[in-house]
Design an enzyme around this catalytic site. Structure first.
Site, PDB file in Angstrom:
ATOM      1  N   LYS A  76      -1.467   5.104   8.663  1.00 18.91           N
ATOM      2  CA  LYS A  76      -0.679   5.197   7.424  1.00 18.91           C
ATOM      3  C   LYS A  76      -1.606   5.416   6.221  1.00 18.91           C
ATOM      4  CE  LYS A  76       1.705   2.314   4.100  1.00 18.91           C
ATOM      5  NZ  LYS A  76       2.128   0.991   3.670  1.00 18.91           N
ATOM      6  N   THR A  87       0.866  -1.182   0.000  1.00 15.26           N
ATOM      7  CA  THR A  87       0.000   0.000   0.000  1.00 15.26           C
ATOM      8  C   THR A  87       0.897   1.224   0.000  1.00 15.26           C
ATOM      9  OG1 THR A  87      -1.692  -1.150   1.284  1.00 15.26           O
ATOM     10  CG2 THR A  87      -1.803   1.257   1.239  1.00 15.26           C
ATOM     11  N   LYS A 103      -7.640   1.460  -3.122  1.00 13.79           N
ATOM     12  CA  LYS A 103      -7.278   1.059  -1.756  1.00 13.79           C
ATOM     13  C   LYS A 103      -7.423   2.240  -0.789  1.00 13.79           C
ATOM     14  CE  LYS A 103      -5.070  -1.123   1.605  1.00 13.79           C
ATOM     15  NZ  LYS A 103      -5.666  -2.214   2.344  1.00 13.79           N
TER      16      LYS A 103
HETATM   17  P1  NAD Z   1       5.778  -5.866   7.382  1.00 12.96           P
HETATM   18  O1  NAD Z   1       6.530  -4.712   7.933  1.00 12.96           O
HETATM   19  O2  NAD Z   1       5.408  -7.007   8.276  1.00 12.96           O
HETATM   20  O3  NAD Z   1       6.585  -6.486   6.119  1.00 12.96           O
HETATM   21  C1  NAD Z   1       7.287  -5.737   5.179  1.00 12.96           C
HETATM   22  C2  NAD Z   1       8.600  -6.436   4.926  1.00 12.96           C
HETATM   23  O4  NAD Z   1       9.280  -5.821   3.824  1.00 12.96           O
HETATM   24  C3  NAD Z   1       9.570  -6.381   6.110  1.00 12.96           C
HETATM   25  O5  NAD Z   1       9.858  -7.702   6.540  1.00 12.96           O
HETATM   26  C4  NAD Z   1      10.794  -5.658   5.553  1.00 12.96           C
HETATM   27  O6  NAD Z   1      12.018  -6.139   6.089  1.00 12.96           O
HETATM   28  C5  NAD Z   1      10.660  -5.984   4.081  1.00 12.96           C
HETATM   29  N1  NAD Z   1      11.453  -5.148   3.173  1.00 12.96           N
HETATM   30  C6  NAD Z   1      11.739  -3.818   3.255  1.00 12.96           C
HETATM   31  N2  NAD Z   1      12.491  -3.431   2.209  1.00 12.96           N
HETATM   32  C7  NAD Z   1      12.690  -4.545   1.427  1.00 12.96           C
HETATM   33  C8  NAD Z   1      13.359  -4.786   0.190  1.00 12.96           C
HETATM   34  N3  NAD Z   1      13.997  -3.814  -0.466  1.00 12.96           N
HETATM   35  N4  NAD Z   1      13.337  -6.035  -0.308  1.00 12.96           N
HETATM   36  C9  NAD Z   1      12.705  -7.027   0.335  1.00 12.96           C
HETATM   37  N5  NAD Z   1      12.032  -6.865   1.490  1.00 12.96           N
HETATM   38  C10 NAD Z   1      12.025  -5.630   2.033  1.00 12.96           C
HETATM   39  O7  NAD Z   1       4.466  -5.237   6.711  1.00 12.96           O
HETATM   40  P2  NAD Z   1       3.118  -6.015   6.278  1.00 12.96           P
HETATM   41  O8  NAD Z   1       2.126  -5.959   7.402  1.00 12.96           O
HETATM   42  O9  NAD Z   1       3.484  -7.320   5.673  1.00 12.96           O
HETATM   43  O10 NAD Z   1       2.578  -5.031   5.149  1.00 12.96           O
HETATM   44  C11 NAD Z   1       3.166  -4.957   3.862  1.00 12.96           C
HETATM   45  C12 NAD Z   1       2.363  -3.994   3.024  1.00 12.96           C
HETATM   46  O11 NAD Z   1       1.009  -4.432   2.955  1.00 12.96           O
HETATM   47  C13 NAD Z   1       2.330  -2.558   3.576  1.00 12.96           C
HETATM   48  O12 NAD Z   1       2.399  -1.663   2.500  1.00 12.96           O
HETATM   49  C14 NAD Z   1       0.975  -2.494   4.280  1.00 12.96           C
HETATM   50  O13 NAD Z   1       0.459  -1.180   4.337  1.00 12.96           O
HETATM   51  C15 NAD Z   1       0.141  -3.401   3.384  1.00 12.96           C
HETATM   52  N6  NAD Z   1      -1.024  -4.029   4.027  1.00 12.96           N
HETATM   53  C16 NAD Z   1      -0.910  -4.601   5.254  1.00 12.96           C
HETATM   54  C17 NAD Z   1      -2.020  -5.201   5.830  1.00 12.96           C
HETATM   55  C18 NAD Z   1      -1.938  -5.851   7.192  1.00 12.96           C
HETATM   56  O14 NAD Z   1      -2.986  -6.162   7.769  1.00 12.96           O
HETATM   57  N7  NAD Z   1      -0.740  -6.088   7.747  1.00 12.96           N
HETATM   58  C19 NAD Z   1      -3.245  -5.224   5.157  1.00 12.96           C
HETATM   59  C20 NAD Z   1      -3.324  -4.669   3.856  1.00 12.96           C
HETATM   60  C21 NAD Z   1      -2.197  -4.070   3.312  1.00 12.96           C
END
Ligand code: NAD
Length: 299
Positions: free
Chosen positions: A244, A94, A169
């Protein structure tokens, strides 16, 4: 298909595992050791860096925290555009619409098919492969992406051109944030007026005030047994993530000239909630926060 998956966090890990379960040859990468280990322990194959992960991939999926991570992952010298020629590109993070369009334009100029395909459905939806994907990109890019998205989700919608997935979104989550506050306020007022919570719930769920936050995710304990309100607001969807998304929606509103006064106020309320220490809890904790607040403190 050979698929590289970058970002093996709360969402990315189960999504990558579902691609694997569907028979794809998935190579994952995450710079955070615990995230990479979590994927490996669940049976996934990891690469030592992004370049090794994407080399030879037919598709690359990214699930990263924010726009700056997405821009770096795709556009940096050691990034995806430089090292995954011909691959289909899917960004499910997102992020802001501007960055999504910028990265998509760079990808198109380099001859890639790309979709921005953010998700709704949270960690539970990621684990169960029931996510909703809202995708932006050309018809050809969407047609290539759809079978992969189907391995991770249930409701796959082509929202329009590049950036349209992120736009959908942000609109959805702004509405969710506002709707949750509305449900919480009605419950708080009912409590103060001595109206039984379950009675209010039973009446509103089939009345004109019904909304998803109340009927499926009731922010007050009791009426919906599966809701986070019954387990001390363990997420679910954290306040910090809602903040966010509301902040991104406000940036988009400012950039496009859209009037979104309730979206702006919702962002301020979730910011205050996060400042009070509730950031990691489920966003429905706004009910408990409002229930404890005096009227003049939050108006
Ligand atoms: P998270 O922080 O658990 O995971 C993100 C991961 O990306 C981390 O492990 C980080 O180390 C990794 N990362 C950062 N830079 C990187 C790179 N260059 N290469 C590879 N990996 C890298 O976050 P999440 O909860 O998994 O969310 C991910 C996305 O999904 C966000 O944009 C969030 O807004 C969106 N989202 C989350 C949810 C939810 O409920 N958690 C729901 C819908 C959307």
């Amino acid at each position: 298909m050979r698929v590289a998956f970058l970002g093996l966090g709360n969402m990315g890990r189960p999504m990558a595992l579902n691609l694997r379960k569907a028979g794809h040859d998935v190579r994952g990468f995450d710079p955070a050791p615990e995230a990479a280990q979590g994927f490996a322990q669940a049976g996934g194959t990891t690469a030592p860096d992004a370049v090794a992960a994407v080399a030879g991939a037919q598709a690359v999926v990214t699930m990263l925290p924010a726009g700056k991570h997405v821009r770096a992952a795709y556009l940096d010298a050691g990034g995806i555009l430089a090292h995954a020629p011909g691959a289909l590109l899917i960004d499910s993070s997102t992020i802001d619409v501007g960055t999504a369009r910028e990265v998509a334009a760079a990808a198109a100029a380099a001859g890639f098919d790309m979709v921005d395909a953010p998700v709704s459905g949270g960690v539970g939806g990621a684990e169960a492969a029931t996510l909703t994907f809202m995708a932006g990109g050309t018809g050809a890019a969407f047609a290539r992406a759809e079978p992969l998205l189907r391995a991770m989700g249930r409701n796959i919608v082509h929202a329009g051109e590049a950036g349209a997935g992120q736009a959908a979104k942000l609109c959805n989550n702004m509405l969710l944030g506002i709707g949750m506050i509305g449900a919480a306020e009605a419950l708080v007022l009912a409590d103060r007026l001595g109206l039984e919570r379950q009675k209010l719930f039973d009446i509103v769920k089939s009345s004109s005030g019904a909304n998803w936050s109340l009927t499926n995710y009731c922010p007050a304990p009791g009426p919906v047994p599966t809701a986070p309100s019954n387990r001390d607001y363990v997420p679910g969807f954290a306040v910090n993530l809602m903040l966010k998304d509301l902040t991104l929606a406000q940036e988009a509103a400012a950039g496009s000239g859209a009037a979104t006064p309730l979206g702006a106020h919702a962002a301020r309320l979730y910011a205050a909630l996060a400042e009070s220490g509730e950031g990691p809890r489920d966003f429905s904790v706004i009910y408990r926060w409002l229930a404890a607040a005096a009227r003049d403190a939050v108006h």
